[in-house]
Write a protein that holds these residues in place. Sequence first.
Motif, PDB file in Angstrom:
ATOM      1  N   UNK A  92      -1.559   5.026   3.921  1.00  0.00           N
ATOM      2  CA  UNK A  92      -0.822   3.866   3.251  1.00  0.00           C
ATOM      3  C   UNK A  92      -1.637   2.644   3.293  1.00  0.00           C
ATOM      4  N   UNK A  93      -2.519   2.486   4.050  1.00  0.00           N
ATOM      5  CA  UNK A  93      -3.462   1.480   3.880  1.00  0.00           C
ATOM      6  C   UNK A  93      -4.378   1.582   2.465  1.00  0.00           C
ATOM      7  N   UNK A  94      -4.844   2.696   2.256  1.00  0.00           N
ATOM      8  CA  UNK A  94      -5.624   3.018   1.187  1.00  0.00           C
ATOM      9  C   UNK A  94      -5.015   3.032   0.114  1.00  0.00           C
ATOM     10  N   UNK A  95      -3.602   3.181  -0.133  1.00  0.00           N
ATOM     11  CA  UNK A  95      -2.931   2.993  -1.451  1.00  0.00           C
ATOM     12  C   UNK A  95      -2.611   1.185  -1.653  1.00  0.00           C
ATOM     13  N   UNK A  96      -2.750   0.782  -0.698  1.00  0.00           N
ATOM     14  CA  UNK A  96      -2.270  -0.741  -0.680  1.00  0.00           C
ATOM     15  C   UNK A  96      -3.667  -1.439  -1.237  1.00  0.00           C
ATOM     16  N   UNK A  97      -4.776  -0.959  -0.564  1.00  0.00           N
ATOM     17  CA  UNK A  97      -5.942  -1.550  -0.660  1.00  0.00           C
ATOM     18  C   UNK A  97      -6.297  -1.055  -2.561  1.00  0.00           C
TER      19      UNK A  97
END
Length: 169
Positions: free
Chosen positions: A154-159
């Motif tokens: 999820x963090x990668x999708x936000x970044x």
Amino acid sequence: MNEIRLLFGRPAITDKSELISAIRDLQLQYGCIIQALDADKVISTRHLLFATEKALSAFSQKRNIAKDAGLEILRYASGERQIEKAFGMGVSDRTERIALILARWGIECSWPDEGELARLLRPDELGCSCRYEAVKETFNISSAEIEAVGEDRLEDLVIERVALADTYR
């Protein structure tokens, strides 16, 4: 050289307008950038550091969309091109926890001391702890995306959303 500090906690001022006014007063007094966001919508410190660096870089290269550096940080942190849409990531009357970004770049400024920051924020020792459903909603992350990459990405999708904020010109 950019210097960024991140603080997390409960707002010491519950009225949104008063909080924003107090932030502006400190900015004027110290010359640094101060931006408050709804901490429930912040996936990680990496998210905020990346967005802040992107915003400061846009300002230094005169590619900024917002006229205010704090709003440019908010715009990048939200992954939005439009400032109006970016406000969804900012503080509201329903905000329970805030992420406070303090930044300076290439200009002479000083930092507010702990007592002055305590007028804005009461640290709660939770650090950067989001609400995953709020993050998914804020960044319009679909179940299909989560299914494809996994919840742990999820963090990668936000970044990725933050990085793509520049491409939608």
